[in-house]
Design a protein around this motif. Structure first.
Motif, short mmCIF file in Angstrom:
data_model
loop_
_atom_site.label_atom_id
_atom_site.label_comp_id
_atom_site.label_asym_id
_atom_site.label_seq_id
_atom_site.Cartn_x
_atom_site.Cartn_y
_atom_site.Cartn_z
N GLU A 98 0.85 -1.20 0.00
CA GLU A 98 0.00 0.00 0.00
C GLU A 98 0.88 1.25 0.00
OE1 GLU A 98 -3.86 1.76 2.47
OE2 GLU A 98 -2.77 0.00 3.19
N ARG A 99 0.48 2.25 -0.80
CA ARG A 99 1.26 3.49 -0.91
C ARG A 99 0.36 4.71 -0.75
NH1 ARG A 99 1.48 1.32 -6.36
NH2 ARG A 99 -0.14 0.16 -5.25
N SER A 100 0.98 5.79 -0.33
CA SER A 100 0.24 7.06 -0.18
C SER A 100 1.11 8.19 -0.71
CB SER A 100 -0.10 7.33 1.29
OG SER A 100 -0.95 6.33 1.82
N PHE A 101 0.47 9.08 -1.51
CA PHE A 101 1.12 10.30 -2.00
C PHE A 101 0.38 11.47 -1.39
CE2 PHE A 101 1.82 7.69 -6.07
CZ PHE A 101 2.97 7.12 -5.54
N CYS A 102 1.12 12.38 -0.76
CA CYS A 102 0.48 13.50 -0.06
C CYS A 102 1.09 14.82 -0.54
CB CYS A 102 0.67 13.34 1.44
SG CYS A 102 -0.09 14.67 2.41
N TYR A 103 0.20 15.69 -1.04
CA TYR A 103 0.60 17.03 -1.48
C TYR A 103 0.22 18.01 -0.37
CZ TYR A 103 0.75 21.25 -4.41
OH TYR A 103 1.03 22.50 -4.93
N LEU A 104 1.19 18.84 0.06
CA LEU A 104 0.95 19.78 1.16
C LEU A 104 1.28 21.20 0.71
CD1 LEU A 104 3.06 17.32 2.88
CD2 LEU A 104 1.20 18.03 4.35
N ASP A 105 0.45 22.13 1.11
CA ASP A 105 0.81 23.54 0.91
C ASP A 105 0.18 24.38 2.02
OD1 ASP A 105 -1.81 23.57 0.07
OD2 ASP A 105 -1.45 25.01 -1.53
N PHE A 106 0.74 25.59 2.20
CA PHE A 106 0.29 26.47 3.28
C PHE A 106 -1.01 27.19 2.89
CE2 PHE A 106 4.91 27.33 4.87
CZ PHE A 106 5.04 25.98 5.16
N ASP A 107 -1.84 27.39 3.88
CA ASP A 107 -3.00 28.26 3.70
C ASP A 107 -2.62 29.68 4.13
OD1 ASP A 107 -4.39 26.02 2.96
OD2 ASP A 107 -5.38 25.75 4.90
N ASN A 108 -3.00 30.66 3.29
CA ASN A 108 -2.81 32.08 3.64
C ASN A 108 -1.33 32.47 3.72
OD1 ASN A 108 -5.68 32.20 4.07
ND2 ASN A 108 -5.32 31.29 6.10
N PHE A 109 -0.48 31.82 2.89
CA PHE A 109 0.94 32.13 2.96
C PHE A 109 1.28 33.47 2.30
CE2 PHE A 109 5.41 31.49 1.42
CZ PHE A 109 6.01 31.52 2.67
N LYS A 110 0.60 33.83 1.21
CA LYS A 110 0.92 35.08 0.53
C LYS A 110 0.65 36.31 1.41
CE LYS A 110 0.14 37.79 -3.65
NZ LYS A 110 0.06 39.05 -2.89
N PRO A 111 -0.53 36.40 2.06
CA PRO A 111 -0.72 37.57 2.93
C PRO A 111 0.25 37.57 4.11
CG PRO A 111 -2.58 36.04 3.08
CD PRO A 111 -1.78 35.64 1.89
N PHE A 112 0.63 36.40 4.60
CA PHE A 112 1.61 36.34 5.68
C PHE A 112 2.96 36.86 5.18
CE2 PHE A 112 5.16 33.98 7.59
CZ PHE A 112 4.99 34.30 8.93
N ASN A 113 3.33 36.44 3.99
CA ASN A 113 4.60 36.87 3.40
C ASN A 113 4.58 38.38 3.17
OD1 ASN A 113 7.00 35.64 2.86
ND2 ASN A 113 6.48 34.98 0.78
N ASP A 114 3.46 38.90 2.70
CA ASP A 114 3.35 40.34 2.44
C ASP A 114 3.43 41.14 3.75
OD1 ASP A 114 3.05 39.78 -0.23
OD2 ASP A 114 0.85 39.93 -0.22
#
Length: 607
Positions: free
Chosen positions: A445-461
């Motif tokens: 059995e295998r799992s592929f997980c894609y992760l990204d941040f929520d609200n990263f652009k306003p935090f960066n700004d």
């Protein structure tokens, strides 16, 4: 005959030692348990295990030998049983060049000649080579005289027999026994194999033993393998051979023997980053040096050296094609340049002693991971000059230290080019390679997980790129901790996008792992905010359209795609579409996790 042996046989119900031997000849039998190659599942050999001892009134085979010693017929019993085992072994169908593993009672080391002459005559009578016999000495046994043990193994090795240390790890001599015996094969005691897949301490200890054994030119058997998980772990840490109920129980009916055991060849294997590329590089550098058999005469050695070999050593193999070590040119030249040295080498007595010039050398299977190969030659005093490479235990070539280090440097340069420059995590090329390999590995059995941040652009700004990079580094460290587990791979796609791949994890296990990751990141990311924003639980910033809005504190969303056992996918576009769909779903989900199983979403006909 003394009164004591007669009394011992009488008390056990045998009127005489001779009657005991007659009963053993009639009643005792051998069962064979296969020992198979950890990668191909091919039969490597069979261990002979004594059976029917209960019919003679004994509880265990050990009691039979104890009784024979008390009756003064231990040697006679051993000869009788060896004949019985060998005679049955040569009747095995599809036996090929499989080996017969015979256990040796430590008390027989006190016997003059160690029964080698008797065993040799027995083998000649059935046309079986000594190289097809492996004599097992139990590491836990009480061997009183290490000198006798060393003499026993040296004499036997000169005659062509192989040697194994059985139940390694159960006794107390351990490393000293490796030094004294120099076995060809090391059998790890079943205590260390049972539950090794879930016991980190056992895994570490066995991996260390395997690494030492390979550097010393030995092959390793994992004994007592009973589950697919134990098998996968033993293969992963480098065990060469497998024995246990998972493969086959001991059998007395010879028709049960098989040439190959699919349960092993089809078992789950640990994925290795870019294995095809690494293996291609290694295979390109393996030199098919012409080997000599250990029965060759010294004149053949001199002829090979005179032919102007590019490498200053000659591999030595036995009659079965298995490596025994190397002959170094400098050792031979020491004699050649001596007065009468050449005549001495060609003297019949010296000429038949090729073993005196054969040195042990590191040995590795052709599919051994590159990092393990490099570790085997890391010693600055590497006199062997490289590693003997085998395929299914047979010699196939030699990999020099120089070539291996060149390959290692090339791979490291590729890896450095592919790393994300900020987090130093594997980048897109490694992630794509991982997904391609794993998607086509249906045995687990295998799992592929894609992760990204929520609200990263306003935090960066709001906080600037420096603090934004700190958030990325913080998250990458959390992922690296997960990737220390052997079944987890983590990479950095770019920006605030990351990837995790896992093998052998259930859907529940995967969801729990990602949930813990989210909690850890949410907690640690709070330290990046000003106290006032942290207290409010949000920041005020402009969205992509320039509209002022309130944005919650950072968290990560996860799209998890599971591939069940039995499903193989060779189309990246299918995986990409499903993960993209899950990514959008995760963004709008309160938990921030969206998951699905691919076989339940897509018809198998389009995979």
């Amino acid at each position: 005959m003394t009164a004591q042996p007669v009394l011992a046989t009488f008390l056990k119900g045998f009127p005489s030692p001779h009657a005991f031997l007659e009963s053993a000849e009639t009643l005792l039998d051998y069962a064979f348990q296969p020992i198979v190659d950890a990668h191909s599942g091919d039969s490597y050999g069979y261990e002979a295990l004594l059976r029917n001892v209960g019919q003679m009134g004994f509880q265990t085979p050990v009691e039979v030998f104890d009784f024979a010693e008390d009756a003064g017929v231990l040697v006679e019993l051993e000869c009788l049983l060896r004949k019985k085992a060998v005679t049955k072994f040569v009747s095995l169908p599809n036996r090929g060049k499989a080996k017969l593993f015979l256990n040796v009672d430590a008390r027989l080391l006190e016997t003059d000649g160690y029964l080698y002459e008797e065993t040799g005559l027995l083998l000649d009578g059935v046309n079986l080579a000594a190289s097809q016999i492996v004599l097992e000495v139990c590491e836990a046994g009480e061997i009183g005289d290490n000198g006798r043990l060393a003499e026993f193994t040296k004499l036997g090795r000169d005659l062509g027999f192989g040697f194994a240390i059985d139940d390694y790890g159960r006794g107390y001599s351990q490393l000293k026994s490796l030094y004294d015996i120099e076995p060809d094969i090391l059998k790890i005691d079943r205590f260390f194999v049972q539950t090794i897949n879930s016991d980190a301490r056992k895994k570490l200890m066995v991996r260390t033993v395997v690494d030492v054994a390979h550097v010393l030119g030995m092959r390793v058997v994992a004994e007592g393998v009973e589950t697919a998980q134990e098998l996968a772990t033993c293969k992963d840490i480098g065990c060469d051979l497998i024995q246990g109920y998972l493969v086959a129980r001991p059998f007395q009916d010879l028709e049960e023997a098989e040439a190959r055991y699919p349960v092993v060849s089809s078992a789950a294997k640990r994925p290795v980053l870019a294995p095809r590329d690494d293996m291609e590089l290694v295979n390109r550098e393996i030199k098919p040096l012409v080997p000599l058999q250990d029965r060759a005469r010294m004149e053949e050695v001199l002829n090979l050296l005179r032919a102007g070999r590019a490498n200053p050593f000659i591999p030595v193999i036995n009659a079965s094609g298995e490596p025994r070590g190397l002959i170094r040119e400098k050792d031979i030249k020491t004699f050649v340049y001596m007065p009468f040295g050449r005549d001495l080498l060609l003297n019949p007595v010296m000429s038949n002693s090729l073993g005196a010039f054969t040195h042990r050398c590191p040995i590795a299977n052709f599919n051994t991971p590159l990092d393990q190969l490099v570790e085997m030659v890391a010693d600055e005093d590497d006199e062997a000059g490289g590693i003997i490479i085998t395929r299914n235990g047979k010699y196939c070539g030699f990999l020099t230290t120089t070539s291996l280090l060149k390959i290692s440097n090339e791979v490291r340069m590729r890896a450095a080019e592919n790393q994300n420059p900020l987090t130093k995590m594997p980048g897109n090329a490694s992630i794509i390679q991982y997904v391609q390999n794993d998607a086509q590995s249906p045995e687990v059995e295998r799992s592929f997980c894609y992760l990204d941040f929520d609200n990263f652009k306003p935090f960066n700004d709001a906080y600037g790129f420096t603090v934004g990079d700190r958030a990325l580094l913080l998250f990458s460290e959390l992922l690296k901790r997960l990737a220390t587990s052997e079944d987890v791979f983590a990479g950095h796609i770019g920006g605030d996008d990351f990837f995790i791949g896992a093998r052998g994890r259930t859907t529940a296990d995967m969801k729990n792992m990602i949930g813990d990751l989210q909690d850890a990141f949410r907690h640690q990311a709070e330290s990046l905010y000003d106290p006032s924003d942290r207290l409010k639980g949000y920041i005020e910033a402009q969205d992509r359209h320039g509209v002022a809005r309130k944005f919650p504190l950072l968290r990560c969303s996860a799209a998890i795609l599971h591939l069940p056992v039995g499903l193989s996918v060779d189309r990246k576009d299918i995986l990409g579409r499903q993960i993209a769909s899950l990514k959008s779903e995760a963004k709008g989900c309160e938990s921030g996790i969206a998951e699905a199983t691919l076989g339940q979403l897509v018809s198998p006909s389009v995979l």
